[in-house]
Scaffold this motif. Structure first.
Motif, PDB file in Angstrom:
ATOM      1  N   PRO A  10       0.823  -1.206   0.000  1.00 10.67           N
ATOM      2  CA  PRO A  10       0.000   0.000   0.000  1.00 10.67           C
ATOM      3  C   PRO A  10       0.862   1.262   0.000  1.00 10.67           C
ATOM      4  N   GLY A  11       0.439   2.210  -0.839  1.00 12.83           N
ATOM      5  CA  GLY A  11       1.150   3.483  -0.955  1.00 12.83           C
ATOM      6  C   GLY A  11       2.074   3.552  -2.155  1.00 12.83           C
ATOM      7  N   MET A  12       2.479   2.401  -2.692  1.00 12.96           N
ATOM      8  CA  MET A  12       3.353   2.398  -3.867  1.00 12.96           C
ATOM      9  C   MET A  12       2.582   2.880  -5.093  1.00 12.96           C
ATOM     10  N   LEU A  13       3.299   3.523  -6.013  1.00 11.91           N
ATOM     11  CA  LEU A  13       2.699   4.031  -7.237  1.00 11.91           C
ATOM     12  C   LEU A  13       2.981   3.073  -8.381  1.00 11.91           C
ATOM     13  N   VAL A  14       1.950   2.832  -9.216  1.00 14.54           N
ATOM     14  CA  VAL A  14       2.060   1.896 -10.335  1.00 14.54           C
ATOM     15  C   VAL A  14       1.314   2.427 -11.553  1.00 14.54           C
ATOM     16  N   CYS A  15       1.606   1.824 -12.695  1.00 17.86           N
ATOM     17  CA  CYS A  15       0.852   2.046 -13.932  1.00 17.86           C
ATOM     18  C   CYS A  15       0.425   0.692 -14.465  1.00 17.86           C
ATOM     19  N   HIS A  16      -0.710   0.664 -15.161  1.00 16.85           N
ATOM     20  CA  HIS A  16      -1.181  -0.551 -15.817  1.00 16.85           C
ATOM     21  C   HIS A  16      -0.539  -0.586 -17.199  1.00 16.85           C
ATOM     22  N   PRO A  17       0.128  -1.677 -17.583  1.00 14.80           N
ATOM     23  CA  PRO A  17       0.854  -1.712 -18.854  1.00 14.80           C
ATOM     24  C   PRO A  17      -0.034  -1.580 -20.093  1.00 14.80           C
ATOM     25  N   VAL A  27      -1.330   1.881  -4.915  1.00 16.21           N
ATOM     26  CA  VAL A  27      -1.746   0.581  -4.397  1.00 16.21           C
ATOM     27  C   VAL A  27      -2.473   0.788  -3.071  1.00 16.21           C
ATOM     28  N   GLN A  28      -3.658   0.197  -2.961  1.00 13.84           N
ATOM     29  CA  GLN A  28      -4.450   0.261  -1.731  1.00 13.84           C
ATOM     30  C   GLN A  28      -4.263  -1.004  -0.897  1.00 13.84           C
ATOM     31  N   SER A  29      -4.202  -2.167  -1.588  1.00 13.90           N
ATOM     32  CA  SER A  29      -3.994  -3.440  -0.891  1.00 13.90           C
ATOM     33  C   SER A  29      -3.468  -4.469  -1.880  1.00 13.90           C
ATOM     34  N   ASN A  30      -2.892  -5.530  -1.327  1.00 12.93           N
ATOM     35  CA  ASN A  30      -2.350  -6.623  -2.134  1.00 12.93           C
ATOM     36  C   ASN A  30      -2.557  -7.902  -1.329  1.00 12.93           C
ATOM     37  N   VAL A  31      -3.638  -8.620  -1.645  1.00 15.78           N
ATOM     38  CA  VAL A  31      -4.012  -9.804  -0.873  1.00 15.78           C
ATOM     39  C   VAL A  31      -4.287 -10.962  -1.830  1.00 15.78           C
ATOM     40  N   GLY A  32      -3.551 -12.038  -1.662  1.00 17.08           N
ATOM     41  CA  GLY A  32      -3.795 -13.249  -2.435  1.00 17.08           C
ATOM     42  C   GLY A  32      -3.709 -13.063  -3.936  1.00 17.08           C
ATOM     43  N   VAL A  37      -5.966  -0.990  -6.721  1.00 18.71           N
ATOM     44  CA  VAL A  37      -5.234   0.233  -7.061  1.00 18.71           C
ATOM     45  C   VAL A  37      -6.236   1.354  -7.312  1.00 18.71           C
ATOM     46  N   ASN A  38      -5.935   2.536  -6.793  1.00 19.37           N
ATOM     47  CA  ASN A  38      -6.758   3.709  -7.047  1.00 19.37           C
ATOM     48  C   ASN A  38      -6.036   4.544  -8.112  1.00 19.37           C
ATOM     49  N   PHE A  39      -6.548   4.486  -9.369  1.00 18.48           N
ATOM     50  CA  PHE A  39      -5.930   5.179 -10.487  1.00 18.48           C
ATOM     51  C   PHE A  39      -6.477   6.596 -10.608  1.00 18.48           C
ATOM     52  N   GLN A  40      -5.612   7.524 -11.068  1.00 23.41           N
ATOM     53  CA  GLN A  40      -5.992   8.932 -11.232  1.00 23.41           C
ATOM     54  C   GLN A  40      -7.236   9.095 -12.101  1.00 23.41           C
ATOM     55  N   ASP A  41      -7.270   8.397 -13.225  1.00 18.56           N
ATOM     56  CA  ASP A  41      -8.333   8.623 -14.203  1.00 18.56           C
ATOM     57  C   ASP A  41      -9.292   7.450 -14.377  1.00 18.56           C
ATOM     58  N   ALA A  42      -9.188   6.423 -13.515  1.00 16.57           N
ATOM     59  CA  ALA A  42     -10.091   5.271 -13.633  1.00 16.57           C
ATOM     60  C   ALA A  42     -10.707   4.888 -12.294  1.00 16.57           C
ATOM     61  N   GLY A  43     -10.260   5.515 -11.225  1.00 12.32           N
ATOM     62  CA  GLY A  43     -10.785   5.184  -9.902  1.00 12.32           C
ATOM     63  C   GLY A  43     -10.210   3.879  -9.375  1.00 12.32           C
ATOM     64  N   LYS A  44     -10.932   3.273  -8.461  1.00 10.32           N
ATOM     65  CA  LYS A  44     -10.457   2.058  -7.798  1.00 10.32           C
ATOM     66  C   LYS A  44     -10.692   0.840  -8.684  1.00 10.32           C
ATOM     67  N   VAL A  45      -9.607   0.080  -8.924  1.00  6.57           N
ATOM     68  CA  VAL A  45      -9.661  -1.094  -9.791  1.00  6.57           C
ATOM     69  C   VAL A  45      -8.962  -2.249  -9.086  1.00  6.57           C
TER      70      VAL A  45
END
Length: 61
Positions: A10-17, A27-32, A37-45
């Motif tokens: 959580p807190g890390m910044l990422v882009c979708h390829p 990144v909001q969470s990473n479970v299993g 991820v909460n994206f700037q222009d797509a919201g929570k995915v």
């Protein structure tokens, strides 16, 4: 595909390829293998980390 998604925390910044139009996401969470991820222009995915390898961003765009 390597399992770099397992290192995301959580807190890390990422882009979708395949969706650069979503912008940078935090990144909001990473479970299993499911990475939320909460994206700037797509919201929570929720990403299936076994199918999509997110790209780590070291500075905000």
């Amino acid at each position: 595909m390597s399992d770099l998604n397992s290192l995301l925390e959580p807190g890390m910044l990422v882009c979708h390829p395949d969706r650069p139009d979503w912008g940078t996401g935090q990144v909001q969470s990473n479970v299993g293998g499911r990475v939320t991820v909460n994206f700037q222009d797509a919201g929570k995915v929720v990403i299936d980390g076994t199918r999509i390898e997110l790209i780590l961003v070291f500075e905000s765009k």
